[in-house]
Design an enzyme around this catalytic site. Structure first.
Site, PDB file in Angstrom:
ATOM      1  N   ASP A  16      14.086   5.841  -5.102  1.00 51.21           N
ATOM      2  CA  ASP A  16      13.243   4.718  -5.622  1.00 51.21           C
ATOM      3  C   ASP A  16      14.152   3.661  -5.670  1.00 51.21           C
ATOM      4  O   ASP A  16      15.311   3.784  -6.393  1.00 51.21           O
ATOM      5  CB  ASP A  16      12.390   5.240  -6.840  1.00 51.21           C
ATOM      6  CG  ASP A  16      11.279   4.250  -7.378  1.00 51.21           C
ATOM      7  OD1 ASP A  16      10.899   3.345  -6.203  1.00 51.21           O
ATOM      8  OD2 ASP A  16      10.914   4.314  -8.178  1.00 51.21           O
ATOM      9  N   ASN A  64       1.437   6.199  -1.545  1.00 54.25           N
ATOM     10  CA  ASN A  64       2.129   4.989  -0.928  1.00 54.25           C
ATOM     11  C   ASN A  64       1.507   4.297   0.240  1.00 54.25           C
ATOM     12  O   ASN A  64       1.891   3.154   0.636  1.00 54.25           O
ATOM     13  CB  ASN A  64       3.696   5.502  -0.232  1.00 54.25           C
ATOM     14  CG  ASN A  64       4.823   5.537  -1.390  1.00 54.25           C
ATOM     15  OD1 ASN A  64       5.649   6.350  -1.212  1.00 54.25           O
ATOM     16  ND2 ASN A  64       4.754   4.699  -2.314  1.00 54.25           N
TER      17      ASN A  64
HETATM   18  C1  IPE Z   1       8.025   7.392  -5.555  1.00 52.23           C
HETATM   19  O1  IPE Z   1       8.220   6.287  -5.730  1.00 52.23           O
HETATM   20  C2  IPE Z   1       7.961   7.726  -4.106  1.00 52.23           C
HETATM   21  C3  IPE Z   1       9.143   7.744  -3.184  1.00 52.23           C
HETATM   22  C4  IPE Z   1      10.248   7.395  -3.752  1.00 52.23           C
HETATM   23  C5  IPE Z   1       8.794   7.896  -2.066  1.00 52.23           C
HETATM   24  P1  IPE Z   1       7.136   4.977  -6.102  1.00 52.23           P
HETATM   25  O2  IPE Z   1       7.690   3.694  -5.914  1.00 52.23           O
HETATM   26  O3  IPE Z   1       5.997   5.154  -5.021  1.00 52.23           O
HETATM   27  O4  IPE Z   1       6.510   5.641  -7.349  1.00 52.23           O
HETATM   28  P2  IPE Z   1       5.809   4.709  -8.549  1.00 52.23           P
HETATM   29  O5  IPE Z   1       4.673   3.848  -7.833  1.00 52.23           O
HETATM   30  O6  IPE Z   1       6.645   3.446  -9.144  1.00 52.23           O
HETATM   31  O7  IPE Z   1       5.347   5.708  -9.620  1.00 52.23           O
HETATM   32  C1  IPE Z   2      11.132   3.656  -2.570  1.00 53.42           C
HETATM   33  O1  IPE Z   2      11.209   2.321  -3.051  1.00 53.42           O
HETATM   34  C2  IPE Z   2      10.620   3.798  -1.272  1.00 53.42           C
HETATM   35  C3  IPE Z   2       9.017   4.004  -1.129  1.00 53.42           C
HETATM   36  C4  IPE Z   2       8.254   4.370  -2.242  1.00 53.42           C
HETATM   37  C5  IPE Z   2       8.850   4.458   0.246  1.00 53.42           C
HETATM   38  P1  IPE Z   2      10.265   1.290  -3.443  1.00 53.42           P
HETATM   39  O2  IPE Z   2       9.761   0.717  -2.396  1.00 53.42           O
HETATM   40  O3  IPE Z   2       9.239   1.996  -4.545  1.00 53.42           O
HETATM   41  O4  IPE Z   2      11.090   0.527  -4.433  1.00 53.42           O
HETATM   42  P2  IPE Z   2      10.451  -0.509  -5.734  1.00 53.42           P
HETATM   43  O5  IPE Z   2       9.988   0.629  -6.798  1.00 53.42           O
HETATM   44  O6  IPE Z   2       9.405  -1.251  -5.444  1.00 53.42           O
HETATM   45  O7  IPE Z   2      11.605  -0.976  -6.157  1.00 53.42           O
HETATM   46 MG    MG Z   3       8.994   2.333  -6.425  1.00 51.78          MG
END
Ligand code: IPE
Ligand code: IPE
Ligand code: MG
Length: 252
Positions: A16, A64
């Site tokens: 993340d 997602n």
């Molecule tokens: C969790 O991250 C999913 C992945 C890293 C693939 P998210 O960015 O989707 O989680 P939330 O929305 O902050 O809980």
């Molecule tokens: C994790 O990084 C990747 C996926 C969930 C696909 P994020 O895209 O959630 O990154 P932040 O949380 O917005 O920084």
């Molecule tokens: Mg995220």
């Protein structure tokens, strides 16, 4: 490379912080995801070299899909590219002997593009006989969806008379999880400062040690993994018991 007194048998990593990493640099979010893929490659190799038998990387959750279509498309394009590169570099990967597996709802007809499903199933088939580290990549994965799938499987067996409902055991449920046959994760790592599981390995993480860091995933280094492993080796895991050895001051 440090030596640790107790190494986890299975590490789950929630990759993340890609979006925030890109934002900090004034880049499109897709650039953060691209940088995140490179870190995935480095960290999986490092963990394998340390002798961790099993790793699960959370790449894309069932939730997602709610993101803007352009971002989802960019992430799918990255999966495609990574799969093509892995195929092109097969000789090199052969040496690594990773047993790559994809976990999540990857049934044809679902939201994951068919060509990606074909490529990743092909990658799994190529890596099937590898005996080194198992690398699970969670795509269109949700812990609740996984438990539901396992419950449906047990219900179907019960409906066919193969299982008595009152005898459905944890092992029966576990047999229907994507990670069936693998050790439960004993360490879950989440960078990016968020203190939650976000639907990751909900059943399997019942007794996992959780390790959080403010580092954004594209900035995550081998050194951060070392720190997590050092912390893990100092954790006192009790599994509901009073610990071993019991403190001598306790008398009942
Ligand atoms: C969790 O991250 C999913 C992945 C890293 C693939 P998210 O960015 O989707 O989680 P939330 O929305 O902050 O809980
Ligand atoms: C994790 O990084 C990747 C996926 C969930 C696909 P994020 O895209 O959630 O990154 P932040 O949380 O917005 O920084
Ligand atoms: Mg995220």
């Amino acid at each position: 490379m440090a030596a640790y007194p107790s190494l986890p048998q299975h590490i789950g990593i929630i990759m993340d912080g890609n979006g925030r990493w890109a934002k900090q640099r004034g880049l499109p979010r897709a650039e953060g995801h691209k940088a995140g893929v490179k870190v995935f490659e480095r960290i999986s190799e490092y963990a394998a070299a340390l002798g961790i038998p099993c790793l699960t990387f959370y790449a894309f959750s069932t939730e997602n899909w709610q993101r803007p279509a352009a971002e989802v498309q960019a992430i799918m394009a990255l999966f495609r590219r990574q799969l093509d590169e892995m195929e092109a570099r097969w000789e090199e990967n052969e040496r690594k002997r990773f047993r790559i597996r994809y976990i999540g709802d990857l049934e044809p007809g679902g939201p994951v593009p068919e060509d990606i499903i074909r490529k990743l199933r092909d990658m799994e088939a190529r890596a099937r006989d590898k005996d080194k580290t198992i690398v699970n990549i969670a795509v269109n994965y949700g812990g609740r969806q996984e438990i539901l799938r396992a419950a449906r499987r047990a219900a179907a067996l019960a409906a066919h008379g193969a299982l008595r409902p009152e005898e459905i055991s944890e092992a029966d449920l576990e047999a229907g999880l994507y990670t069936a046959g693998q050790p439960a994760p004993d360490l879950i790592i989440r960078p990016s400062g968020e203190l939650r599981l976000s639907n990751f390995l909900l059943w399997q993480s019942a007794y996992a040690e959780l390790w959080f860091s403010d580092v954004l995933w594209p900035d995550f280094t081998e050194r951060d993994l070392d720190t997590a492993l050092e912390d893990f080796s100092r954790r006192h895991r009790r599994f509901g018991d009073i610990g071993d050895p019991p403190p001598s001051s306790l008398s009942f």
